[in-house]
Design a protein around this motif. Structure first.
Motif, short mmCIF file in Angstrom:
data_model
loop_
_atom_site.label_atom_id
_atom_site.label_comp_id
_atom_site.label_asym_id
_atom_site.label_seq_id
_atom_site.Cartn_x
_atom_site.Cartn_y
_atom_site.Cartn_z
N TYR A 195 0.84 -1.19 0.00
CA TYR A 195 0.00 0.00 0.00
C TYR A 195 0.88 1.25 0.00
N LYS A 253 0.70 5.70 -1.63
CA LYS A 253 0.09 6.69 -2.52
C LYS A 253 1.07 7.13 -3.59
N VAL A 308 2.97 7.35 2.36
CA VAL A 308 1.58 7.18 2.78
C VAL A 308 1.17 8.41 3.59
N ASP A 365 -4.20 8.56 6.32
CA ASP A 365 -4.66 7.22 5.94
C ASP A 365 -4.64 6.23 7.10
N ASP A 380 -7.84 4.89 8.73
CA ASP A 380 -8.65 3.92 8.00
C ASP A 380 -8.19 2.52 8.41
N VAL A 433 -6.61 0.35 5.74
CA VAL A 433 -5.25 0.76 5.37
C VAL A 433 -4.25 0.27 6.40
#
Length: 463
Positions: free
Chosen positions: A368, A370, A440, A444, A447, A450
């Motif tokens: 994960y 961004k 990241v 986030d 969440d 996440v």
């Protein structure tokens, strides 16, 4: 007749040596690559930009609007030659007088992502490729790129679990910018009985080891230009996983059985040293992280990626950080996540020092992020990083090299490792032309889905 027997004996010895070499090399390959090296790397770039370029005659042209200030990867299909199945294949990518060298697994085949970030310039960029023990045929290549956030005006907190972690992952970052705070979580007293030639008493040995490594963590950032008030070691000495599971319980030192948390912490000289309180338990560690975050007010926090770093204590460092951020309802800023012990393969990145830090092997779309940030390290900064690592006692050879017969044995073991097991030291893995981070947003971590992705170890490839 004697000559014939001699020839037969020599041929037999040669065949035996060849068989031994092949057998040992096969073991070496199995010890390094826990996955099929002829499988595509697989990344899902949800928030990146992507364009298709012509890779033709070992060159490609990057559009003029993608230049300095970007992190970029070129997705191409590669295939190791016959020689590349036995020796590490590589490709040199050049742009005028600038070049980078990227290494691959022995026998690599399939999609790989070439890190071309260091070569981007203003205006149209033409890159030339020179492969060694590798083929990159003419093809449509995907260019994946991310706009970097300038760090010059950012407040940066660099967190290492043990002394040397911050240097391995982010010396390039913390030595380049002025508004940086370097924090270490542990004293580093644990690990192998490294100085047994000097100490026969294990308690004295580990006490000295903790003292030396704590001092390393406080003094080495000074080499990178970090202000002495912006360097701190919490000097915890017990196992972070145990502390997490019994959050309020106080744990003694794992190896020296010390119970005074100040045994190493007192070496700090930052004015913040008196703000750090409590004992050796999880709850106090989280509170102390809150104190540091409140003081630094970081825009960027450099910290281990729990799902990608195989070291449990690295994982729990960032878990504690996330608890501290949530306790103070902090949602601004970004996490720059790194892995010093990549979960799939400890030998990553491959090849020699000075090569690029590429995207690591990944086959499941489970990582994960961004965006991805590749921080360039020029040759002079790589040299500075070398000496920063050299200054870390735990990364140096142990004390047996000082004693005649033991030094000879050590030299033989080193040569054997080089021949059959490969050099896996940080001087080979960390001294690269860039440092790599998965970015990241802090927002986030509120969440739950996440967080699950960030802390759940990515699955081992089932080949």
């Amino acid at each position: 007749m004697k000559r014939k027997r001699l020839v037969v004996a020599l041929i037999t010895l040669l065949l035996m040596f060849t068989a031994l070499f092949v057998y040992r090399y096969a073991n070496y390959r199995n010890n390094i690559y826990y996955y099929d090296t002829q499988v595509d790397y697989d990344y899902e770039f949800k928030e990146s930009n992507l364009i298709i370029l012509d890779y033709l005659d070992n060159s490609v042209t990057i559009p003029e609007d993608i230049g300095e200030g970007f992190t970029a990867f070129l997705k191409v299909t590669v295939q190791a030659t016959f020689k590349g199945k036995w020796s590490t294949p590589s490709v040199e990518i050049s742009n005028g007088d600038k070049s980078v060298l990227e290494y691959f697994e022995d026998g690599a085949k399939g999609f790989r992502y070439l890190n071309i970030s260091n070569l981007l310039t203003e205006g149209e960029t033409r890159l030339n490729f020179s492969a060694n023990s590798l083929r990159i045929n003419n093809q449509d290549a995907e260019l994946i790129y991310f706009k970097n956030e300038p760090l010059d005006d950012k407040r940066i907190l660099v967190i290492g679990t043990h002394p040397d972690d911050a240097e391995i992952a982010a010396y390039g970052i913390y030595s380049q910018y002025s508004n940086v705070f370097v924090l270490n979580i542990k004293s580093g007293e644990s690990g192998p009985f490294k100085y047994d030639e000097v100490y026969t008493d294990s308690i004295l040995h580990y006490r000295k080891k903790g003292q030396l490594r704590t001092w390393n963590s406080i003094s080495v950032p000074l080499l990178g230009g970090v202000h002495h008030d912006s360097i701190l070691n919490f000097a915890y000495y017990s196992n972070l996983e145990k502390m997490y599971k019994k959050k309020s319980q106080e744990f003694p030192a794992t190896f020296t059985k010390a119970t005074d948390i100040n045994v190493y912490r007192k070496q700090n000289f930052s004015f913040l040293k008196d703000s750090i309180t409590g004992s050796s338990n999880w709850e106090d560690m989280v509170k102390n992280l809150q104190i540091i975050v409140s003081h630094v007010k970081p825009d960027v926090i450099v910290t281990p990626y729990p799902a990608l770093d195989a070291h449990k204590e690295h994982q729990y460092t960032t878990i504690a950080l996330m608890e501290a951020l949530k306790a103070d309802s902090i949602s601004e800023g970004e996490l720059y996540l790194y892995s010093n012990h990549y979960i799939i393969n400890e030998h990553y990145p491959y090849g020699n020092s000075g090569g690029t830090m590429p995207l690591p092997p990944n086959f499941s779309n489970a990582i994960y992020f961004k965006r991805i940030y590749s921080h360039p390290l020029g040759l002079n900064r790589q040299k500075d990083k070398l000496f920063a690592l050299e200054a870390m006692h735990d990364l140096r050879p142990d004390t047996e090299w000082r004693f005649g017969e033991q030094a000879l044995r050590k030299a033989f073991q080193t040569a054997k490792t080089e021949m059959f097991n490969g050099d896996n030291s940080y001087f080979k893995r960390a001294l690269r032309s860039n440092e790599l981070f998965f970015v990241v947003p802090i927002a986030d971590i509120y969440d739950a889905d996440v967080v699950e992705k960030l802390i759940t170890e990515i699955p081992d490839p089932a080949w």
